[in-house]
Scaffold this active site. Structure first.
Site, PDB file in Angstrom:
ATOM      1  N   LYS A 200       0.894  -1.377  -0.018  1.00  9.95           N
ATOM      2  CA  LYS A 200      -0.276   0.185   0.111  1.00  9.95           C
ATOM      3  C   LYS A 200       0.915   1.122  -0.188  1.00  9.95           C
ATOM      4  CE  LYS A 200      -3.513  -2.750   2.189  1.00  9.95           C
ATOM      5  NZ  LYS A 200      -4.813  -2.646   2.900  1.00  9.95           N
TER       6      LYS A 200
ATOM      7  N   HIS B 283      -8.348  -3.442  -6.387  1.00  7.09           N
ATOM      8  CA  HIS B 283      -8.258  -3.531  -5.063  1.00  7.09           C
ATOM      9  C   HIS B 283      -9.574  -2.650  -4.339  1.00  7.09           C
ATOM     10  CE1 HIS B 283      -6.784  -3.013  -0.688  1.00  7.09           C
ATOM     11  NE2 HIS B 283      -6.350  -4.173  -1.030  1.00  7.09           N
TER      12      HIS B 283
ATOM     13  N   GLU C 213      -9.669  -0.815  -1.851  1.00 11.69           N
ATOM     14  CA  GLU C 213      -9.386   0.586  -1.649  1.00 11.69           C
ATOM     15  C   GLU C 213      -9.502   1.421  -2.998  1.00 11.69           C
ATOM     16  OE1 GLU C 213      -5.639   0.035   0.396  1.00 11.69           O
ATOM     17  OE2 GLU C 213      -7.058  -1.251   1.907  1.00 11.69           O
TER      18      GLU C 213
ATOM     19  N   GLU D 209     -11.362 -10.896  -1.679  1.00 11.71           N
ATOM     20  CA  GLU D 209     -10.756 -10.053  -0.453  1.00 11.71           C
ATOM     21  C   GLU D 209     -11.969  -9.463  -0.102  1.00 11.71           C
ATOM     22  OE1 GLU D 209      -6.489  -8.775  -0.451  1.00 11.71           O
ATOM     23  OE2 GLU D 209      -7.504  -7.445  -1.854  1.00 11.71           O
TER      24      GLU D 209
ATOM     25  N   GLY E  97      -7.569  -5.074   6.603  1.00 11.30           N
ATOM     26  CA  GLY E  97      -7.281  -4.085   7.314  1.00 11.30           C
ATOM     27  C   GLY E  97      -8.079  -4.004   8.596  1.00 11.30           C
TER      28      GLY E  97
ATOM     29  N   SER F 294      -6.699  -9.700   6.224  1.00 14.18           N
ATOM     30  CA  SER F 294      -6.135  -9.743   7.639  1.00 14.18           C
ATOM     31  C   SER F 294      -5.551 -11.063   7.640  1.00 14.18           C
ATOM     32  CB  SER F 294      -7.169  -9.557   8.550  1.00 14.18           C
ATOM     33  OG  SER F 294      -7.680  -8.271   8.643  1.00 14.18           O
TER      34      SER F 294
END
Ligand code: PEP
Length: 249
Positions: free
Chosen positions: A11, A95, A97, A167, A173, A212
């Site tokens: 990241k 991703h 994010e 994911e 996270g 995680s």
């Protein structure tokens, strides 16, 4: 037999100095005898530094995104040919994010995926549901739509030579890992979905879990039949934890 892949998504973290020491620690602890292929995905600005440091090691390099266009007036973007020249092998696309913080829609993610392939990179297509989508029992629908955006653009054969990372957004996270059973169920769904169109492709597709994953829970997750490795965020910033995950793969 699918070879596991463990990829670290660093990241927007690091400095030249911290990247240098993380890479040295990884190189010191890395062994070619590992069952899993290993890759790290630093920020764009550190890619060339990482490529130089990783030269001659078995550790591959990935980028955290890639532009959907090959060149031109696309301020702030980095193209697949540029990444290829920098020594990149894998490109993460979609991703969570990027999807949920920066609003990248399925169609744009698919176009980025296509650009990665055009440029000779291996896309790692991230898919996954938000918590409210899991609670509404639409996990499979969300994940299927994210994959179908690529299939609509490139056909099922377009997925050849790529990697999928499941994911769940609620696990990224947050320290809330999907249980091995929860993850396995979605991985099996993805493989069965692909198998409806191409059984050989489905059988060979590496489907990674991300969310995680850490040194303590990796072995349980990676022992699941349809989990072929991991995409690791936080734990990839600590060499020993990341290497423990790689050894579990
Ligand atoms: C990720 O960013 O892809 C990820 C899985 O992060 P974390 O391991 O920190 O949940």
């Amino acid at each position: 037999m699918r070879q596991p892949l463990v990829a670290g998504n660093w990241k927007m973290n690091g400095t030249k100095a911290s990247v240098e020491s993380l890479l040295s620690e990884l190189k010191a602890g890395f062994s070619d005898a590992l069952n899993a292929e290993v890759a790290v995905c630093p920020s764009y600005i550190f890619l060339e530094q990482a490529a130089a440091a990783l030269k001659g090691t078995g550790i591959a390099l990935g980028s955290q995104n890639v532009c959907d266009q090959d060149k031109g007036a696309f301020t702030g973007e980095v193209s697949a040919p540029m990444l290829k020249e920098a020594g990149v092998k894998y490109a993460i696309v979609g991703h969570s994010e990027r999807r949920h913080v920066y609003g990248e829609a399925d169609a744009l993610v698919a176009a980025r995926f296509a650009a990665a392939k055009r440029g000779g990179l291996i896309p790692i297509l991230c898919v996954g549901e938000k918590l409210e989508e899991r609670e509404a029992n639409i996990t499979e629908k969300v994940v299927a739509a994210q994959i179908d955006a690529v299939i609509d653009l490139l056909g099922i054969e377009g997925l050849q030579g790529s990697v999928i990372a499941y994911e769940p957004v609620w696990a990224i996270g947050t320290g809330k890992t999907a249980s091995p059973e929860q993850a396995q169920a979605v991985h099996a769904f993805i493989r069965a979905k692909l198998a409806k169109q191409d059984a050989a492709l489905a059988d060979s597709m590496q489907i990674l879990y991300g969310g995680s994953m850490n040194a303590a829970n990796a072995a349980d997750l990676l022992s699941q039949a349809d989990i072929d490795g991991g995409l690791i965020g936080g734990a990839a910033l600590k060499a020993e934890d990341f290497l423990t995950i790689c050894r579990a793969g």
